[in-house]
Design a protein around this motif. Structure first.
Motif, PDB file in Angstrom:
ATOM      1  N   PRO A  17      24.076  77.649   7.489  1.00 32.02           N
ATOM      2  CA  PRO A  17      24.318  76.791   6.546  1.00 32.02           C
ATOM      3  C   PRO A  17      24.416  75.409   7.196  1.00 32.02           C
ATOM      4  N   ILE A  18      23.943  74.288   6.458  1.00 26.24           N
ATOM      5  CA  ILE A  18      23.915  72.798   6.633  1.00 26.24           C
ATOM      6  C   ILE A  18      24.659  71.924   5.952  1.00 26.24           C
ATOM      7  N   GLY A  19      24.414  72.326   4.630  1.00 27.58           N
ATOM      8  CA  GLY A  19      25.232  71.482   3.641  1.00 27.58           C
ATOM      9  C   GLY A  19      24.889  70.110   3.425  1.00 27.58           C
ATOM     10  N   GLY A  20      25.421  69.234   2.646  1.00 24.96           N
ATOM     11  CA  GLY A  20      25.277  67.801   2.514  1.00 24.96           C
ATOM     12  C   GLY A  20      24.299  67.744   1.325  1.00 24.96           C
ATOM     13  N   GLU A  21      23.843  66.530   1.143  1.00 26.55           N
ATOM     14  CA  GLU A  21      22.824  66.240  -0.032  1.00 26.55           C
ATOM     15  C   GLU A  21      21.738  65.551   0.536  1.00 26.55           C
ATOM     16  N   GLY A  22      20.593  65.374  -0.332  1.00 25.63           N
ATOM     17  CA  GLY A  22      19.479  64.430  -0.094  1.00 25.63           C
ATOM     18  C   GLY A  22      18.461  65.434   0.534  1.00 25.63           C
ATOM     19  N   GLY A  23      17.049  64.812   0.751  1.00 22.83           N
ATOM     20  CA  GLY A  23      16.175  65.385   0.766  1.00 22.83           C
ATOM     21  C   GLY A  23      15.935  65.656   2.498  1.00 22.83           C
ATOM     22  N   TRP A  24      14.690  66.435   2.816  1.00 17.79           N
ATOM     23  CA  TRP A  24      14.669  66.689   4.390  1.00 17.79           C
ATOM     24  C   TRP A  24      13.135  66.515   4.506  1.00 17.79           C
ATOM     25  N   ASP A  25      12.699  66.703   5.779  1.00 17.54           N
ATOM     26  CA  ASP A  25      11.375  66.695   6.203  1.00 17.54           C
ATOM     27  C   ASP A  25      11.242  67.549   7.508  1.00 17.54           C
ATOM     28  N   TYR A  26      10.900  66.950   8.601  1.00 15.84           N
ATOM     29  CA  TYR A  26      10.503  67.736   9.722  1.00 15.84           C
ATOM     30  C   TYR A  26      11.496  68.422  10.542  1.00 15.84           C
ATOM     31  N   LEU A  27      11.306  69.410  11.267  1.00 20.45           N
ATOM     32  CA  LEU A  27      12.149  69.890  12.251  1.00 20.45           C
ATOM     33  C   LEU A  27      11.667  70.041  13.716  1.00 20.45           C
ATOM     34  N   SER A  28      12.296  69.485  14.579  1.00 19.28           N
ATOM     35  CA  SER A  28      11.935  69.846  15.912  1.00 19.28           C
ATOM     36  C   SER A  28      12.906  70.442  16.690  1.00 19.28           C
ATOM     37  N   ILE A  29      12.243  71.089  17.889  1.00 14.57           N
ATOM     38  CA  ILE A  29      13.017  71.972  18.638  1.00 14.57           C
ATOM     39  C   ILE A  29      12.675  71.831  20.065  1.00 14.57           C
ATOM     40  N   ASP A  30      13.897  71.322  20.966  1.00 14.69           N
ATOM     41  CA  ASP A  30      14.068  71.421  22.317  1.00 14.69           C
ATOM     42  C   ASP A  30      14.419  72.648  22.918  1.00 14.69           C
ATOM     43  N   ALA A  31      13.408  73.425  23.094  1.00 16.62           N
ATOM     44  CA  ALA A  31      13.411  74.878  23.523  1.00 16.62           C
ATOM     45  C   ALA A  31      14.330  75.101  24.970  1.00 16.62           C
ATOM     46  N   LYS A  32      14.137  74.128  25.987  1.00 17.39           N
ATOM     47  CA  LYS A  32      14.897  74.094  27.212  1.00 17.39           C
ATOM     48  C   LYS A  32      16.271  73.821  26.865  1.00 17.39           C
ATOM     49  N   ALA A  33      16.506  72.872  26.047  1.00 13.21           N
ATOM     50  CA  ALA A  33      17.979  72.658  25.726  1.00 13.21           C
ATOM     51  C   ALA A  33      18.846  73.397  24.874  1.00 13.21           C
ATOM     52  N   ARG A  34      17.737  74.418  24.174  1.00 10.27           N
ATOM     53  CA  ARG A  34      18.480  75.281  22.751  1.00 10.27           C
ATOM     54  C   ARG A  34      19.046  74.400  21.713  1.00 10.27           C
ATOM     55  N   LYS A  35      18.246  73.358  21.236  1.00 10.01           N
ATOM     56  CA  LYS A  35      18.659  72.619  20.205  1.00 10.01           C
ATOM     57  C   LYS A  35      17.572  72.527  19.169  1.00 10.01           C
ATOM     58  N   LEU A  36      17.886  72.444  17.882  1.00  9.18           N
ATOM     59  CA  LEU A  36      17.166  72.370  16.778  1.00  9.18           C
ATOM     60  C   LEU A  36      17.515  70.870  16.110  1.00  9.18           C
ATOM     61  N   TYR A  37      16.540  70.215  15.689  1.00 12.37           N
ATOM     62  CA  TYR A  37      16.817  68.780  15.138  1.00 12.37           C
ATOM     63  C   TYR A  37      16.271  68.922  13.634  1.00 12.37           C
ATOM     64  N   VAL A  38      17.243  68.954  12.827  1.00 11.65           N
ATOM     65  CA  VAL A  38      16.762  68.665  11.231  1.00 11.65           C
ATOM     66  C   VAL A  38      17.005  67.612  10.438  1.00 11.65           C
ATOM     67  N   THR A  39      15.763  66.899  10.232  1.00 12.55           N
ATOM     68  CA  THR A  39      16.034  65.370   9.549  1.00 12.55           C
ATOM     69  C   THR A  39      16.560  65.610   7.985  1.00 12.55           C
ATOM     70  N   HIS A  40      17.280  65.177   7.756  1.00 11.03           N
ATOM     71  CA  HIS A  40      18.192  65.339   6.478  1.00 11.03           C
ATOM     72  C   HIS A  40      18.789  63.957   5.805  1.00 11.03           C
ATOM     73  N   ALA A  41      17.852  63.321   4.949  1.00 15.00           N
ATOM     74  CA  ALA A  41      18.576  62.202   4.286  1.00 15.00           C
ATOM     75  C   ALA A  41      18.406  61.021   5.256  1.00 15.00           C
ATOM     76  N   SER A  42      19.589  60.550   5.702  1.00 17.45           N
ATOM     77  CA  SER A  42      19.723  59.349   6.204  1.00 17.45           C
ATOM     78  C   SER A  42      20.396  59.877   7.691  1.00 17.45           C
ATOM     79  N   LYS A  43      20.304  61.131   8.063  1.00 14.70           N
ATOM     80  CA  LYS A  43      20.947  61.671   9.419  1.00 14.70           C
ATOM     81  C   LYS A  43      19.841  62.706  10.052  1.00 14.70           C
ATOM     82  N   ILE A  44      20.328  62.956  11.207  1.00 12.45           N
ATOM     83  CA  ILE A  44      19.496  64.160  11.842  1.00 12.45           C
ATOM     84  C   ILE A  44      20.628  65.287  12.346  1.00 12.45           C
ATOM     85  N   VAL A  45      20.599  66.505  11.801  1.00 12.45           N
ATOM     86  CA  VAL A  45      21.658  67.489  11.999  1.00 12.45           C
ATOM     87  C   VAL A  45      21.031  68.248  13.270  1.00 12.45           C
ATOM     88  N   VAL A  46      22.027  68.283  14.219  1.00 10.01           N
ATOM     89  CA  VAL A  46      21.314  69.125  15.688  1.00 10.01           C
ATOM     90  C   VAL A  46      22.335  70.208  15.421  1.00 10.01           C
TER      91      VAL A  46
END
Length: 321
Positions: A17-46
């Motif tokens: 679950p992420i929640g919030g409002e607004g659209g989204w676009d690309y996702l990016s992965i930092d495989a070594k750091a084990r982080k997923l970055y999700v673009t969402h409206a006016s922010k990026i969710v980590v």
């Protein structure tokens, strides 16, 4: 073929679950750091992939489309379409270090570690802004013949491909433009650096495979409707195309001129973008619950994005384990 089917037996693993409002676009992965970055409206969710839960946010990225990661610099770069800027972000603190002016409406963005450069592809600006990732200075603006959306680097520090203009990384000049026929309206893109094969998702429900040495289409495979991202798993030799109709097409690169669909994975409507973790071979996509359409019927041929229920945005995880 049987072995390929076993390799591609992808199934649903979990919902984050992420929640919030607004659209989204690309996702990016930092495989070594084990982080997923999700673009969402006016922010990026980590998302912390060791725990599969939200670990933080990168704020002040209006109309963000993508996030490019430079692990060795400890920096990330977001393409903020609504303000025509790239945010330079400290990956440890998630704070913005600087903002760099680009062309109008930057969309796709990628980082080239060979030259320590960031390429921001400007949709309405019909150009690519090249930024020095260490100094944050713009080093070149590359004019393009059309509106760019997605891009891929060759992994060799030589060329960048963008639907499908070929940009020389040394000169920052377009050296070729390749036709994709029978593919039309290209968007998602991925690259097999070992075999020099470029995979391009097209809106006429095809994924084309090009020889990146000659620019010729050597194979094609049927995919779903509304493709917006592609990925390639080097270890498994699998190409993925995520589509807004709620499917991911998985195709095996069986030979240099043979691309065979081995699975059509059912996801959820709207899950059109995707990221691949090369270590776990999991794929991540995202969407939200679609709200009832109470507006007038669309005209013939009109593409209309649906409305989504606030608070229902989530990441979907698929894998073979």
């Amino acid at each position: 073929m049987h072995a390929a089917e076993e390799q591609s037996n992808y199934k649903f693993i979990k919902n984050i679950p992420i929640g919030g409002e607004g659209g989204w676009d690309y996702l990016s992965i930092d495989a070594k750091a084990r982080k997923l970055y999700v673009t969402h409206a006016s922010k990026i969710v980590v998302v912390d992939l060791t725990q599969d839960k939200v670990a933080g946010e990168i704020a002040d990225t209006p109309g963000v489309h993508g996030f490019a990661i430079a692990p060795e610099l400890g920096r990330g770069f977001s393409s903020n379409g609504a303000e025509s800027r790239v945010s330079v972000v400290d990956l440890k603190t998630l704070k913005t270090i600087a903002k760099v002016k680009t062309g109008e409406n930057p969309d796709a963005i990628l980082y080239d570690s060979t030259h320590s450069e960031v390429y921001a592809f400007n949709g309405r600006g019909k150009s690519a802004t090249v930024i020095n990732a260490e100094s944050n200075n713009v080093v070149s603006t590359v004019p393009l013949s059309g509106k760019p959306e997605f891009a891929a680097a060759d992994g060799l520090g030589e060329r960048v491909f963008c639907e499908v203009a070929v940009i020389d990384m040394k000169t920052h000049a377009v050296t070729a433009t390749w036709p994709l026929s029978p593919g039309e309206e290209p968007t998602g893109m991925a690259f097999d650096a070992v075999h020099h094969r470029l995979f391009v998702g097209c809106h006429n429900k095809l994924m084309t495979m090009l020889d990146s040495d000659t620019g010729k289409v050597v194979a094609k495979a049927p995919i779903g409707a509304g493709v917006d991202a592609c990925a390639f798993d080097d270890a498994k030799q699998l190409a993925f195309a995520s589509c807004g109709d709620g499917t991911v097409t998985i195709a095996k690169e069986e030979a240099l001129d043979k691309l065979t669909v081995v699975q059509t994975l059912t996801t959820e409507p709207g899950a059109r973008t995707m990221a691949l973790d090369p270590g776990t071979h999991r794929i991540y996509t995202c969407t939200a619950q679609i709200a009832p359409d109470t507006g007038p019927s669309p005209s013939p041929g009109e593409r209309r994005r649906p409305n989504y229920v606030p608070g229902t945005f989530h990441v979907l995880v698929y894998g073979t384990e």
